[in-house]
Design an enzyme around this catalytic site. Structure first.
Site, PDB file in Angstrom:
ATOM      1  N   ASP A 186      -7.738   8.593   0.067  1.00  9.70           N
ATOM      2  CA  ASP A 186      -8.294   7.481   0.820  1.00  9.70           C
ATOM      3  C   ASP A 186      -8.145   7.654   2.325  1.00  9.70           C
ATOM      4  O   ASP A 186      -8.676   6.862   3.100  1.00  9.70           O
ATOM      5  CB  ASP A 186      -7.638   6.158   0.390  1.00  9.70           C
ATOM      6  CG  ASP A 186      -8.583   5.288  -0.407  1.00  9.70           C
ATOM      7  OD1 ASP A 186      -9.722   5.712  -0.657  1.00  9.70           O
ATOM      8  OD2 ASP A 186      -8.189   4.166  -0.781  1.00  9.70           O
ATOM      9  N   GLY A 235     -13.252  -1.442  -7.213  1.00  4.42           N
ATOM     10  CA  GLY A 235     -14.510  -0.759  -6.991  1.00  4.42           C
ATOM     11  C   GLY A 235     -14.609   0.098  -5.751  1.00  4.42           C
ATOM     12  O   GLY A 235     -15.701   0.305  -5.233  1.00  4.42           O
ATOM     13  N   GLY A 236     -13.481   0.601  -5.213  1.00  2.00           N
ATOM     14  CA  GLY A 236     -13.565   1.449  -4.026  1.00  2.00           C
ATOM     15  C   GLY A 236     -14.203   0.676  -2.877  1.00  2.00           C
ATOM     16  O   GLY A 236     -13.921  -0.490  -2.643  1.00  2.00           O
ATOM     17  N   ARG A 276       0.836  -1.187   0.000  1.00  2.22           N
ATOM     18  CA  ARG A 276       0.000   0.000   0.000  1.00  2.22           C
ATOM     19  C   ARG A 276       0.879   1.247   0.000  1.00  2.22           C
ATOM     20  O   ARG A 276       1.956   1.282   0.613  1.00  2.22           O
ATOM     21  CB  ARG A 276      -0.874  -0.027   1.247  1.00  2.22           C
ATOM     22  CG  ARG A 276      -1.896   1.093   1.378  1.00  2.22           C
ATOM     23  CD  ARG A 276      -2.974   0.989   0.350  1.00  2.22           C
ATOM     24  NE  ARG A 276      -4.188   1.726   0.735  1.00  2.22           N
ATOM     25  CZ  ARG A 276      -5.055   2.208  -0.126  1.00  2.22           C
ATOM     26  NH1 ARG A 276      -4.857   2.052  -1.423  1.00  2.22           N
ATOM     27  NH2 ARG A 276      -6.137   2.821   0.280  1.00  2.22           N
ATOM     28  N   SER A 312      -7.764   0.829   3.249  1.00  2.00           N
ATOM     29  CA  SER A 312      -8.143   0.318   1.932  1.00  2.00           C
ATOM     30  C   SER A 312      -9.336  -0.620   2.045  1.00  2.00           C
ATOM     31  O   SER A 312      -9.585  -1.208   3.102  1.00  2.00           O
ATOM     32  CB  SER A 312      -6.960  -0.438   1.306  1.00  2.00           C
ATOM     33  OG  SER A 312      -7.351  -1.065   0.104  1.00  2.00           O
ATOM     34  N   SER A 313     -10.054  -0.752   0.938  1.00  2.00           N
ATOM     35  CA  SER A 313     -11.132  -1.742   0.837  1.00  2.00           C
ATOM     36  C   SER A 313     -10.721  -2.957   0.009  1.00  2.00           C
ATOM     37  O   SER A 313     -11.539  -3.858  -0.209  1.00  2.00           O
ATOM     38  CB  SER A 313     -12.371  -1.099   0.192  1.00  2.00           C
ATOM     39  OG  SER A 313     -12.844  -0.028   0.964  1.00  2.00           O
ATOM     40  N   THR A 355      -9.426   0.528  -9.456  1.00  2.00           N
ATOM     41  CA  THR A 355      -8.610  -0.569  -8.959  1.00  2.00           C
ATOM     42  C   THR A 355      -8.752  -1.724  -9.935  1.00  2.00           C
ATOM     43  O   THR A 355      -9.649  -1.735 -10.765  1.00  2.00           O
ATOM     44  CB  THR A 355      -9.101  -0.954  -7.552  1.00  2.00           C
ATOM     45  OG1 THR A 355      -9.034   0.194  -6.715  1.00  2.00           O
ATOM     46  CG2 THR A 355      -8.332  -2.087  -6.929  1.00  2.00           C
ATOM     47  N   THR A 374      -3.948  -0.679  -7.272  1.00  2.00           N
ATOM     48  CA  THR A 374      -4.778   0.466  -7.633  1.00  2.00           C
ATOM     49  C   THR A 374      -3.979   1.744  -7.821  1.00  2.00           C
ATOM     50  O   THR A 374      -2.858   1.889  -7.323  1.00  2.00           O
ATOM     51  CB  THR A 374      -5.834   0.705  -6.526  1.00  2.00           C
ATOM     52  OG1 THR A 374      -6.727   1.740  -6.914  1.00  2.00           O
ATOM     53  CG2 THR A 374      -5.170   1.079  -5.217  1.00  2.00           C
TER      54      THR A 374
END
Length: 554
Positions: free
Chosen positions: A409, A459-460, A97, A438-439, A367, A385
């Site tokens: 984010d 997709g967020g 990340r 993050s998702s 992403t 992403t």
């Protein structure tokens, strides 16, 4: 386990919304499988597998290839999470990340109105992440894994409908820099891209060639770093050489849960995906979903209520574990039972009632995921992403790659959580060197110690719920993998207090509205998945045609 094939997949496609989708069947193979949004990258991955590379080698090659062929999200200027399941070992997670530059703090972005410039860029982690994976699990030389991407950038590739339309749309949008338009515009942006046009990226080819020949350090030091820092400086951004020097990919324990006898492995924080998936499954385990029916109003309502509660916990508790103490109870069965005590199958629970002391105020994403398996049974589930589609829309001049806008984010305004979906809780506030929440939810499902499912999605915030839908379709509703990927999805993220759906069955929508749901319609996710037949061991790859994609195997 019974399987529903063919006709069902076509029916499910017919009721989904968004772009017209082709009816597909899963690709079946014995020795290897790569499923991703880019057909060219899928072919690169399979070629690496045929050369004797393992799933990690193929994943590194696919990731670099998609930095060329899927510029909306494939990247070397972003970050992500890779889940690796060795054939005879415990699944692990590699966290690459992005991080906040050292010059940033919790108030830096409080008044930000645009995320499409150099200030929005987090320290890129992709190259370090791929390096970490390769050193720990790879077999083939690094150079062999990057060279296919170099070739794709030099020689170009033919645009499909999805990429041509995407470029034409985003080249017209405000923000970014002129280099974005120069590199990705046809004839400098004077002409629209058409299906079958060839996109070449000579600057990116040079960048990838340096990374191929000199290794990952070439991205973070020397001439490439100088180009990156010059671009950041041009837009008064925050990244400095110290940030690049100090960036590290991190190996972390996965989040593990058990659902109806299936072992679920997901990513740990700073991704919220693993905790949320396990937590939602823990709640749903208390209900007989199969008996309730996949598309009954009660089932859809229950899943929405479970999503609502998990996303409230996400906002309250989850962030970078180096900065935030994350409670152990979030993934326990006991906590799940406590959460479902307030679920009423006849009506919605207002999201504001779950705020638990968080002040709620009014106020004036892209992403990509791929799944890979090799002949030995090693698997990779990778999601990475740039944040928004084409990230910051800033291309590093002379280097040819797009930078992320991942700083968006973080929770932007401390203490301000809004009914429109803005979150201002403490665990995800900006801090120097911190990884933003993050998702991303790359997931493995095992049964009796054997890998059964590899999945994930872009997709967020919808990512978590897309993955939940795919997992439920396979485990509870016993769909074959292509039908499970094709089936209409739903999404609730606590705030805004609305239920997004792909299905168009008016009777079902009316029944959910009567329960108090505010329904909106929206296409959701791009879940490229692999199911392994427990009887034959064959790999069934399902590409998600909501965007584009290919399942390639041999």
């Amino acid at each position: 386990m019974s399987r529903m094939f063919g006709t069902l997949a076509i029916i499910l496609l017919a009721v989904s919304i968004g772009p017209a989708q082709e009816a597909r069947t899963a690709t079946v193979a014995k020795n290897g499988m790569v499923v991703c949004v880019s057909p060219e990258a899928a072919d690169v991955g399979v070629a690496i597998l045929k050369k004797g590379g393992n799933a990690t080698d193929a994943s590194v090659a696919v990731a670099f290839a998609m930095a060329v062929t899927h510029p909306a999200a494939g990247n070397i200027g972003g970050g992500g999470f890779m889940m690796v399941a060795p054939k005879n070992g415990k699944p692990v997670m590699i966290d690459y990340r992005e991080t906040a530059p050292k010059l940033c703090d919790k108030d830096t972005f409080a008044k930000t109105t645009s995320w499409f410039d150099q200030k929005a860029v987090g320290v890129p982690g992709t190259v370090r992440g791929l390096e970490f994976a390769h050193k720990k699990f790879g077999k083939l030389p690094w150079r062999e894994l990057v060279e296919p991407a170099v070739k794709l950038a030099e020689e170009g590739f033919l645009l499909n409908k999805s990429t041509a339309n995407s470029l034409n749309e985003y080249l017209k949008k405000p923000g970014g820099n002129e280099e974005f338009k120069r590199v990705f515009g046809k004839d400098g942006g004077k002409e629209p891209w058409k299906i079958g046009d060839r996109l070449t990226q000579p600057d990116l080819a040079k960048t990838l060639k340096l990374i191929s020949e000199k290794g990952p350090d070439a991205f973070y030091t020397g001439p490439l770093a100088e180009l990156l820092l010059a671009e950041i400086k041009a837009g008064e951004g925050y990244i400095r050489q110290d940030d690049l020097n100090d960036y590290k990919a991190v190996e972390r324990e996965t989040i593990k849960g058990v659902y109806r006898g299936f072992d679920i492995f997901g990513p740990s924080p700073p991704s919220s995906g693993g905790i949320c998936i396990v937590q939602m499954l823990n709640m749903l385990e208390n209900y007989d979903l199969k008996k309730m029916g996949a598309d009954s109003a009660d089932t859809r309502h229950l899943i929405a209520e479970v999503m609502r509660r998990s996303f409230a916990d996400r906002a309250k508790y989850i962030g970078d574990p180096a900065f935030t103490k994350i409670p152990d109870f979030l993934t326990t069965k006991e906590h799940a039972k406590k959460l479902i005590e307030s679920i009423d199958l006849k009506k919605v629970t207002p999201s504001e009632s779950l705020a638990d002391g968080i002040p709620i105020q009014d106020e004036a994403k892209s992403t990509t995921h791929f799944s890979v398996m090799d002949a030995d049974g090693n698997a990779v589930s990778n999601t990475y992403t740039l944040e928004e589609t084409y990230g910051s829309r800033v291309v590093v001049r002379g280097a040819g790659y797009i930078l992320n806008n991942e700083m968006g984010d973080f929770n932007r305004v401390p203490g301000v959580t809004t009914r429109k979906g803005g979150v201002g809780t403490a665990p995800n506030l900006v801090a120097p060197g911190k990884r933003m929440l993050s998702s991303q939810t790359p997931v493995f499902v095992f049964k009796d110690g054997k890998l059964l499912l590899v999945t994930g999605s872009p997709g967020g915030r919808t990512i978590i719920n897309t993955v939940l839908c795919v997992v439920l379709n396979v485990l509870d509703f016993e769909m074959d993998i292509q039908a499970a990927v094709n089936a209409p999805r739903q999404h609730h993220q606590w705030f805004p207090d609305q239920l997004a759906v792909e299905f168009t069955d008016q009777k079902l929508i009316d029944e959910l509205t009567a329960k108090g749901h505010k329904i909106v319609k929206r296409r959701q996710g791009d879940a490229h998945s692999i199911w392994i037949d427990p009887k034959t061991g064959l790999y069934h790859g399902a590409a998600d045609s909501r965007l584009a994609g290919k399942a390639a195997g041999y």
